[in-house]
Design a protein around this motif. Structure first.
Motif, short mmCIF file in Angstrom:
data_model
loop_
_atom_site.label_atom_id
_atom_site.label_comp_id
_atom_site.label_asym_id
_atom_site.label_seq_id
_atom_site.Cartn_x
_atom_site.Cartn_y
_atom_site.Cartn_z
N ASN A 173 0.84 -1.19 0.00
CA ASN A 173 0.00 0.00 0.00
C ASN A 173 0.88 1.25 0.00
O ASN A 173 2.10 1.17 0.22
N LYS A 174 0.26 2.41 -0.19
CA LYS A 174 1.01 3.66 -0.28
C LYS A 174 1.70 4.03 1.04
O LYS A 174 2.63 4.85 1.04
N ASP A 175 1.25 3.43 2.16
CA ASP A 175 1.89 3.69 3.45
C ASP A 175 3.02 2.71 3.74
O ASP A 175 3.59 2.72 4.83
N GLU A 203 15.76 0.33 -2.92
CA GLU A 203 15.13 0.43 -1.59
C GLU A 203 13.79 1.14 -1.68
O GLU A 203 13.42 1.94 -0.82
N SER A 204 13.04 0.83 -2.71
CA SER A 204 11.71 1.41 -2.88
C SER A 204 10.83 0.41 -3.60
O SER A 204 11.31 -0.61 -4.14
N VAL A 205 9.52 0.69 -3.63
CA VAL A 205 8.57 -0.18 -4.30
C VAL A 205 7.43 0.67 -4.86
O VAL A 205 7.10 1.71 -4.29
N THR A 206 6.86 0.22 -5.97
CA THR A 206 5.69 0.89 -6.51
C THR A 206 4.44 0.34 -5.84
O THR A 206 4.17 -0.87 -5.92
N ALA A 207 3.71 1.19 -5.14
CA ALA A 207 2.52 0.77 -4.41
C ALA A 207 1.36 0.53 -5.36
O ALA A 207 1.41 0.85 -6.55
N GLY A 210 0.19 3.30 -7.51
CA GLY A 210 1.15 3.85 -8.45
C GLY A 210 2.21 4.74 -7.85
O GLY A 210 3.15 5.14 -8.54
N SER A 211 2.10 5.04 -6.56
CA SER A 211 3.09 5.90 -5.92
C SER A 211 4.36 5.12 -5.61
O SER A 211 4.35 3.89 -5.51
N ASN A 212 5.46 5.84 -5.45
CA ASN A 212 6.74 5.23 -5.12
C ASN A 212 6.96 5.33 -3.61
O ASN A 212 6.90 6.42 -3.04
#
Length: 254
Positions: A173-175, A203-207, A210-212
């Motif tokens: 999720n975006k959080d 060290e990131s993921v697309t929620a 669509g947010s990073n």
């Protein structure tokens, strides 16, 4: 951000059958993985399956962790329940202790504890739940969890070694919290490749919106989780292992 400083490993939930009912091609997966999270009887598994799974992990030199869940066989530990802190500590001691009995007979150490399903999600959100569960983990045994959540904070407060998990077949999720489905959904293999590569190298993921989302894994040791009950799990895990192997060869520093 990124790349991750440590070698990434691959963990999979195993031993989640029950009686005559199978759940996942465990024996086919063992040669591909580094760590197994073995169900301890509350959300899945039974004594015979636990014994057989421990022996199979030993044969394949796979590190064994306990995978305690909520007492919900029918819901596979993926339905939220309300338990008080003493109950949460007790069910963790009970389940980890059961697995330790089988590990002791095979002279296999307990490598870690990784809570299962919705219990994991509850621990990410609720500090008191996370603390109660972790009070049931034996001293000196690491806990696997989601960095940047109440799991990490509770582990730090209690002095437990924390391993940061990433996911090959779970969305975010975006959080930064995981999307926990009661029944796993299929993945396109190219999406698995992209999903895992992004997590490890940035060290990131697309929620899902669509947010990073930044994954605050810091300098923790890393293990990427996949599930044996996901549709097409063998190919998902092969794809995830390929990404991990490439990352370990090209990016890791230690």
């Amino acid at each position: 951000m990124g790349p991750i400083k440590h070698k990434a490993l691959l963990n999979v939930d195993l031993g989640e059958a029950y009686g005559n009912w199978a759940c996942g091609p465990d024996l086919e997966l063992l040669p591909m993985i580094d760590q197994a999270n073995i169900a301890c009887g509350f959300h899945a598994s039974d004594p015979l399956i636990m014994m057989e799974t421990v022996r199979a992990c030993k044969e394949h030199n796979v590190a064994v962790g306990a995978h305690p869940g909520l007492p919900d066989l029918q819901g596979f530990g993926r339905r939220e329940m309300k338990l008080d802190p003493a109950e949460l500590t007790a069910i963790t001691i009970y389940q980890v202790g059961a697995l330790q009995g089988f590990l002791s007979r095979e002279d296999v150490p307990l490598h870690h504890v990784k809570p299962h399903g919705v219990l994991y999600g509850m621990m990410c959100r609720d500090y008191e739940v996370a603390k109660a569960v972790m009070l049931g983990i034996p001293k000196g045994v690491p806990v696997f969890g989601l960095a940047g959540t109440e799991m990490e904070r509770a582990a730090s407060d209690l002095g437990l070694e924390f391993w940061a998990e990433m996911y090959g077949d779970v969305k975010y999720n975006k959080d930064g919290m995981l999307v926990i489905d009661r029944k796993k959904k299929p993945w396109k293999l190219e999406d698995v490749d992209k999903h895992v590569t992004q997590q490890l190298t940035t060290e990131s993921v697309t929620a899902v919106d669509g947010s990073n989302v930044h994954l605050p894994v810091k300098d923790y040791r890393i293990s990427v989780c996949c599930h044996s009950d996901s549709p097409g799990c063998v190919d998902i895990i092969k794809t995830t292992k390929g990404v991990i192997d490439k990352f370990n060869e090209e990016y890791r520093k230690t």
